[in-house]
Design a protein around this motif. Structure first.
Motif, short mmCIF file in Angstrom:
data_model
loop_
_atom_site.label_atom_id
_atom_site.label_comp_id
_atom_site.label_asym_id
_atom_site.label_seq_id
_atom_site.Cartn_x
_atom_site.Cartn_y
_atom_site.Cartn_z
N PRO A 1 0.80 -1.22 0.00
CA PRO A 1 0.00 0.00 0.00
C PRO A 1 0.84 1.27 0.00
N LEU A 2 2.00 1.26 0.66
CA LEU A 2 2.86 2.43 0.63
C LEU A 2 3.35 2.70 -0.79
N PHE A 3 3.76 1.66 -1.51
CA PHE A 3 4.21 1.83 -2.88
C PHE A 3 3.07 2.29 -3.78
N ALA A 4 1.87 1.72 -3.58
CA ALA A 4 0.72 2.13 -4.39
C ALA A 4 0.39 3.60 -4.15
N ARG A 5 0.39 4.01 -2.90
CA ARG A 5 0.08 5.41 -2.58
C ARG A 5 1.13 6.35 -3.20
N ALA A 6 2.40 5.96 -3.07
CA ALA A 6 3.47 6.80 -3.63
C ALA A 6 3.36 6.88 -5.14
N ALA A 7 3.04 5.74 -5.80
CA ALA A 7 2.90 5.74 -7.26
C ALA A 7 1.77 6.67 -7.69
N ARG A 8 0.64 6.61 -6.99
CA ARG A 8 -0.48 7.51 -7.32
C ARG A 8 -0.08 8.97 -7.14
N SER A 9 0.66 9.26 -6.07
CA SER A 9 1.04 10.65 -5.81
C SER A 9 1.98 11.18 -6.87
N GLU A 10 2.70 10.27 -7.54
CA GLU A 10 3.61 10.68 -8.62
C GLU A 10 2.91 10.73 -9.98
N GLY A 11 1.65 10.32 -10.04
CA GLY A 11 0.89 10.44 -11.27
C GLY A 11 0.47 9.14 -11.92
N ALA A 12 0.84 8.00 -11.35
CA ALA A 12 0.40 6.72 -11.91
C ALA A 12 -1.09 6.53 -11.66
N THR A 13 -1.75 5.85 -12.60
CA THR A 13 -3.15 5.49 -12.43
C THR A 13 -3.22 4.03 -11.99
N ILE A 14 -3.85 3.78 -10.86
CA ILE A 14 -4.00 2.42 -10.34
C ILE A 14 -5.48 2.13 -10.22
N LEU A 15 -5.92 1.12 -10.96
CA LEU A 15 -7.33 0.73 -10.99
C LEU A 15 -7.49 -0.64 -10.35
N GLU A 16 -8.11 -0.68 -9.20
CA GLU A 16 -8.35 -1.94 -8.50
C GLU A 16 -9.71 -2.49 -8.91
N GLY A 17 -9.89 -3.81 -8.69
CA GLY A 17 -11.13 -4.45 -9.08
C GLY A 17 -11.30 -4.57 -10.58
N ARG A 18 -10.19 -4.68 -11.34
CA ARG A 18 -10.23 -4.80 -12.80
C ARG A 18 -9.48 -6.06 -13.21
N THR A 19 -10.19 -7.06 -13.68
CA THR A 19 -9.61 -8.34 -14.08
C THR A 19 -9.37 -8.36 -15.58
N VAL A 20 -8.13 -8.56 -15.99
CA VAL A 20 -7.79 -8.62 -17.41
C VAL A 20 -8.26 -9.97 -17.96
N VAL A 21 -9.07 -9.92 -19.02
CA VAL A 21 -9.64 -11.14 -19.60
C VAL A 21 -9.14 -11.41 -21.01
N ALA A 22 -8.58 -10.39 -21.67
CA ALA A 22 -8.09 -10.58 -23.05
C ALA A 22 -7.02 -9.53 -23.33
N ILE A 23 -6.05 -9.93 -24.14
CA ILE A 23 -5.00 -9.01 -24.59
C ILE A 23 -4.76 -9.28 -26.07
N GLU A 24 -4.72 -8.23 -26.86
CA GLU A 24 -4.44 -8.35 -28.28
C GLU A 24 -3.25 -7.49 -28.65
N ARG A 25 -2.47 -7.98 -29.61
CA ARG A 25 -1.43 -7.14 -30.20
C ARG A 25 -2.11 -6.11 -31.09
N ALA A 26 -1.73 -4.86 -30.94
CA ALA A 26 -2.25 -3.78 -31.78
C ALA A 26 -1.09 -2.84 -32.04
N PRO A 27 -0.21 -3.24 -32.98
CA PRO A 27 1.02 -2.47 -33.23
C PRO A 27 0.75 -0.97 -33.28
N PRO A 28 1.60 -0.19 -32.56
CA PRO A 28 2.86 -0.61 -31.96
C PRO A 28 2.76 -1.12 -30.53
N GLY A 29 1.60 -1.53 -30.07
CA GLY A 29 1.46 -1.95 -28.69
C GLY A 29 0.42 -3.01 -28.48
#
Length: 380
Positions: free
Chosen positions: A158-186
């Motif tokens: 939680p300390l790392f998560a709080r610090a990351a948010r304070s630096e501008g990272a977006t952290i979304l909890e309760g989100r389960t990844v169900v699919a990933i596709e290649r979409a060049p360039p990412g």
């Protein structure tokens, strides 16, 4: 009628809100790189938040020592980095040998680890008893590393998560990844409930679910779920200053300042699909019995709680860290096999360097995903 999913764009997507994922988010955000972390439950819900809490270099595979050395430096300045010390204390780590074969193993590790800046002091049977009178007299020798220690895993992520948010990272909890596709360039990630995320770079820090995330992109990286089994006692008079472990298989234990003793050893049961695990009564009983043989005074302790946590274990018991050998822009960091808590702050720093600079001064030799590529020795 179902609503259209929300769609976000970012530079780096991170799957997994354990300590590795949150450290990665923090180190990216500190360099002003947009990143979004997706966590299926809450940050630190599994292995990162319920582990034993050991912060040690002693006894690690040599391949982990460059990373462990960097991690130890981060632990020493944790409060400046994340705004709290996570109850980190350099209490020392004592590793105990029960027979001459284990003494030889300790001697070999001390000799080899010194090349990486990790220093252990070999203690004879008599020296152990003189220095740690609360130990039983059944040990042939021990190795003591004064710079190792322990921390509270419930606080650190939680300390790392709080610090990351304070630096501008977006952290979304309760989100389960169900699919990933290649979409060049990412990549395009689809998560439930109703989210699509576009990113140029993807970090797989999904812990015990890391193999599943890798397979969504055709990567056959092996790990199996395990549930390290833990217990904690009522508070006792404080006697056990160092973190204790065995030179071979066995228990590990540490005492915290309020007097409670935390024990670990063996495995519980896992239901990976339901994201649930349970401690094992038989394993807990065996751990208690062994702990009392190591520290006889513990025979009068009452156990107040048992638990387990879900972790991923690789075939060689080493984590999988680094760029994918086959998918550009994909980085893996999972499979820590029950000993990733200490390493995780440095893993995030190294991943940020690999993503942004293309290299890191901290060696990952022996830990890279490429070791499991078809035709490699580890994959055979």
């Amino acid at each position: 009628m179902n609503a259209a999913p929300s769609r976000l764009r970012t530079e780096v997507a991170i799957v997994g809100g354990g300590l590795v994922g949150c450290s990665t988010a923090l180190h990216l955000a500190r360099r002003r790189v947009p990143c979004v972390l997706l966590e299926a439950e809450r940050c630190g819900a599994h292995a990162s938040g319920v582990n034993y809490g050991g912060v040690r270099r002693q006894g690690r595979a040599l391949a982990e020592l460059p990373l462990a050395g960097r991690a130890r430096r981060i632990w020493g300045r944790l409060e400046r980095l994340v705004g709290g010390d996570g109850e980190f204390r350099a209490t020392g780590h004592l590793r105990l040998a029960r027979d001459e074969a284990e003494v030889t193993a300790l001697e070999g590790w001390i000799r080899e680890a010194a090349r990486y800046g990790a220093h252990g002091e070999l203690l004879s049977r008599d020296a152990l008893r003189a220095r740690f009178p609360w130990l039983s007299d059944g040990f042939a020798a021990g190795s003591y590393c004064a710079d190792d220690g322990q921390a509270n895993p419930r606080l650190v992520t939680p300390l790392f998560a709080r610090a990351a948010r304070s630096e501008g990272a977006t952290i979304l909890e309760g989100r389960t990844v169900v699919a990933i596709e290649r979409a060049p360039p990412g990549f395009v990630l689809r998560a439930e409930p109703e989210l699509e995320l576009e990113a140029r770079v993807l970090v797989n820090a999904a812990g015990a679910w890391g193999t599943r995330i890798a397979r969504l992109l055709g990567e056959g990286l092996p790990s199996e779920p395990i549930a390290p089994n833990m217990l904690v006692s009522e508070p006792l008079p404080f006697r056990i200053e160092p973190n204790l472990g065995m030179a071979g298989p066995g228990i590990y234990l540490r005492q915290v300042p309020d007097g409670s003793v935390i024990f670990g050893g063996g495995r519980g049961t896992v239901d990976l699909e339901r994201r649930r695990c349970r401690p094992s009564f038989a394993t807990s009983l065996s751990t208690i019995e062994e702990a009392c043989r190591v520290v006889p005074e513990l025979a009068r302790a009452s156990i107040i709680r048992t638990w387990a946590g879900i972790e991923g274990r690789t075939p060689d018991d080493l984590p999988i860290i680094g760029p994918s050998p086959g998918v550009a822009g994909l980085f893996h960091a999972f499979g820590f096999s029950g000993h990733g808590f200490m390493l995780a702050p440095a893993v995030g720093a190294v991943l940020a360097e690999l993503i942004l600079d293309g290299h890191s001064a901290t060696s990952l030799a022996g830990l890279e995903p490429a070791r499991f590529a078809p035709g490699s020795a580890a994959a055979a």
